[in-house]
Design a protein around this motif. Structure first.
Motif, PDB file in Angstrom:
ATOM      1  N   ALA A   1      19.090 -44.437 -82.468  1.00  9.95           N
ATOM      2  CA  ALA A   1      20.262 -44.327 -81.599  1.00  9.95           C
ATOM      3  C   ALA A   1      19.822 -44.378 -80.138  1.00  9.95           C
ATOM      4  O   ALA A   1      20.435 -45.058 -79.309  1.00  9.95           O
ATOM      5  N   GLY A   2      18.733 -43.675 -79.822  1.00  8.49           N
ATOM      6  CA  GLY A   2      18.242 -43.656 -78.440  1.00  8.49           C
ATOM      7  C   GLY A   2      17.810 -45.035 -77.980  1.00  8.49           C
ATOM      8  O   GLY A   2      18.098 -45.457 -76.851  1.00  8.49           O
ATOM      9  N   ALA A   3      17.129 -45.768 -78.858  1.00 10.28           N
ATOM     10  CA  ALA A   3      16.631 -47.090 -78.478  1.00 10.28           C
ATOM     11  C   ALA A   3      17.796 -48.054 -78.230  1.00 10.28           C
ATOM     12  O   ALA A   3      17.802 -48.819 -77.256  1.00 10.28           O
TER      13      ALA A   3
ATOM     14  N   THR B   1      29.383 -41.982 -74.774  1.00 12.79           N
ATOM     15  CA  THR B   1      30.338 -41.687 -73.689  1.00 12.79           C
ATOM     16  C   THR B   1      31.378 -40.644 -74.134  1.00 12.79           C
ATOM     17  O   THR B   1      31.498 -39.596 -73.520  1.00 12.79           O
ATOM     18  N   HIS B   2      32.130 -40.959 -75.202  1.00 10.40           N
ATOM     19  CA  HIS B   2      33.219 -40.078 -75.626  1.00 10.40           C
ATOM     20  C   HIS B   2      33.185 -39.835 -77.130  1.00 10.40           C
ATOM     21  O   HIS B   2      33.245 -40.791 -77.905  1.00 10.40           O
ATOM     22  N   LEU B   3      33.110 -38.574 -77.493  1.00 15.56           N
ATOM     23  CA  LEU B   3      33.231 -38.207 -78.911  1.00 15.56           C
ATOM     24  C   LEU B   3      33.477 -36.700 -78.958  1.00 15.56           C
ATOM     25  O   LEU B   3      32.867 -35.947 -78.195  1.00 15.56           O
ATOM     26  N   HIS B   4      34.385 -36.280 -79.825  1.00 14.59           N
ATOM     27  CA  HIS B   4      34.764 -34.868 -79.957  1.00 14.59           C
ATOM     28  C   HIS B   4      34.780 -34.500 -81.429  1.00 14.59           C
ATOM     29  O   HIS B   4      34.966 -35.360 -82.281  1.00 14.59           O
ATOM     30  N   TYR B   5      34.618 -33.191 -81.698  1.00 19.92           N
ATOM     31  CA  TYR B   5      34.728 -32.766 -83.091  1.00 19.92           C
ATOM     32  C   TYR B   5      35.312 -31.369 -83.181  1.00 19.92           C
ATOM     33  O   TYR B   5      35.352 -30.614 -82.200  1.00 19.92           O
ATOM     34  N   ILE B   6      35.786 -31.077 -84.367  1.00 19.86           N
ATOM     35  CA  ILE B   6      36.311 -29.755 -84.659  1.00 19.86           C
ATOM     36  C   ILE B   6      35.910 -29.414 -86.090  1.00 19.86           C
ATOM     37  O   ILE B   6      35.864 -30.311 -86.945  1.00 19.86           O
TER      38      ILE B   6
ATOM     39  N   GLY C   1      24.574 -38.866 -75.120  1.00 12.02           N
ATOM     40  CA  GLY C   1      23.161 -38.765 -75.497  1.00 12.02           C
ATOM     41  C   GLY C   1      22.914 -37.781 -76.637  1.00 12.02           C
ATOM     42  O   GLY C   1      21.797 -37.697 -77.148  1.00 12.02           O
ATOM     43  N   GLN C   2      23.973 -37.052 -77.043  1.00 13.24           N
ATOM     44  CA  GLN C   2      23.830 -36.070 -78.115  1.00 13.24           C
ATOM     45  C   GLN C   2      24.252 -36.671 -79.457  1.00 13.24           C
ATOM     46  O   GLN C   2      25.051 -37.608 -79.513  1.00 13.24           O
ATOM     47  N   ALA C   3      23.727 -36.092 -80.522  1.00 12.48           N
ATOM     48  CA  ALA C   3      24.116 -36.519 -81.867  1.00 12.48           C
ATOM     49  C   ALA C   3      24.181 -35.303 -82.769  1.00 12.48           C
ATOM     50  O   ALA C   3      23.546 -34.273 -82.503  1.00 12.48           O
TER      51      ALA C   3
END
Lengths: 256, 256
Positions: free
Chosen positions: B162-164, B187-192, B242-244
């Protein structure tokens, strides 16, 4: 025994009429109530509808019956479970990618003592003899060629593969990469090529008639392949056990 | 920009409520009208519904809205075409098989100057940067391992990949093999995560409320991941660029 339905055309065509009769064989007019599926190639893309409900009362079948998807290659299957439990992973058709193309496979029959080694490129997800055979065919082709070979060489390789696997039991199947449709008969398979002058056709499983002259242009050519004939007023050609055909642009291009 | 929706649960759950709001973003409440798709894992099996019509008036979406398919892992995507023409071969999610499992991928974003070499095991069928990235990730994993590695090693490999690829542009994506769901934010992602005590939820895109206490048992746990929050009365966690996360059994098992 399962039921197979295939279509190969020279122009994108919907399969509503044939599917109308065919889907009734999944629980209504015949006993094949362990799930069903249908794959439509559209250009290079492919969509695959699967359901583990009998096709006669499947909501997915209701969609397919009412949504005229135009496709040049279609493969459908109604399952009577023999090897492997009922469940989505064991529902035909099966899909894989090879050489940057989607490939679709469905099988009617039973293979005995058939346990091919896990492939390098293709491995079954479910527990059916059918998916194992599909993966074995794909593996063989992929190991032989890194890119699509000339069609006649591919045809010969498919004949070899079909013959080898047929030794294990009943192996009626259809395979398509969206450009052609290969149909192999081990016990029961029939086909018809519809072309101008088009006439009316009447379903066997339901009292429905269609006048193809109203639905087509004079250049259209459509091959329909099915385990058993779907209409009662047309001449279907029986494919003899051990024979195979490769359909392209709605005609039988190779026959052996 | 496209829209992503994912769900990962510890018990098979339908996605009707979330999909009800989500599908309206395909042509009604937002502009993502170039096709859509949704994949449901059911056991080892997977079914993938694709349509090149906008989801807001797609017959396939009408089916999905009315057919409560219970699944532990779902990935859905609404497309706004940026790279590659509209068409089924370019419609997300994409499906491949690896190690005898189905893998599903969908991407939101744009990759620039991204042209990975054709793989030995996986090659794109369509013309999107997204499918090219999916095939590159799969190729990397398959070349590294001939069978599924320990999950933590796989997680590290996915982070590297993913980083590459993120260096080439916007690369929000979700990937699942039916056992877990990996979500990467560029850029944009949300979770619950919804779990007991369950409460009511109200959709943002439509005036619909559901009381999850009535629909669940106390042991249920459901993670929902989406480009933008789908409800307006719950707390969604923003995933930083940048997070996963890797979700398994309805919880965030790994986070980096």
């Amino acid at each position: 025994m399962c039921q197979l339905l295939g279509m190969n055309c020279n122009t994108p065509t919907d399969i509503l009429f044939s599917f109308e009769g065919f889907h009734r064989r999944g629980g209504l007019t015949d006993h094949h109530a362990d799930g069903w599926g249908i794959a439509f190639f559209e250009g290079r893309g492919c969509r695959l509808f699967l359901d583990d409900k009998p096709s006669a009362d499947s909501p997915v079948a209701a969609l397919v019956r009412s949504y005229p998807i135009k496709s040049e290659n279609v493969i459908a299957h109604i399952r009577k479970a023999t090897v492997g439990p009922v469940g989505l992973a064991n529902t035909h058709p099966f899909l894989r990618e090879m050489w940057g193309q989607y490939w679709i496979f469905a099988h009617n029959g039973d293979l005995k003592d058939y346990h091919p080694a896990p492939g390098r490129y293709y491995r079954p997800v479910g527990g059916t003899d059918s998916e194992a055979a599909f993966c074995a065919i794909m593996e063989n082709l992929r190991q032989r060629w890194d890119a699509p070979p000339p069609l006649e060489e591919l045809w010969q390789a498919l004949l070899e593969q079909a013959g080898a696997i047929r030794a294990h039991g009943v192996f009626n199947f259809m395979l398509s990469n969206g450009e052609w449709l290969f149909a192999h008969c081990s016990t029961h398979l029939h086909y018809i090529v519809r072309q101008a002058p088009f006439a009316t056709a009447h379903l066997l499983d339901e009292d429905i008639t269609v006048d193809f002259a109203e639905e087509t242009t004079p250049d259209d050519r459509v091959a329909v392949i099915a385990t058993q004939p779907l209409t009662d007023n047309e001449h279907w050609t029986r494919i003899d056990p051990g024979q195979a055909l490769l359909f392209k642009d709605g005609r039988a291009l190779f026959h052996a």
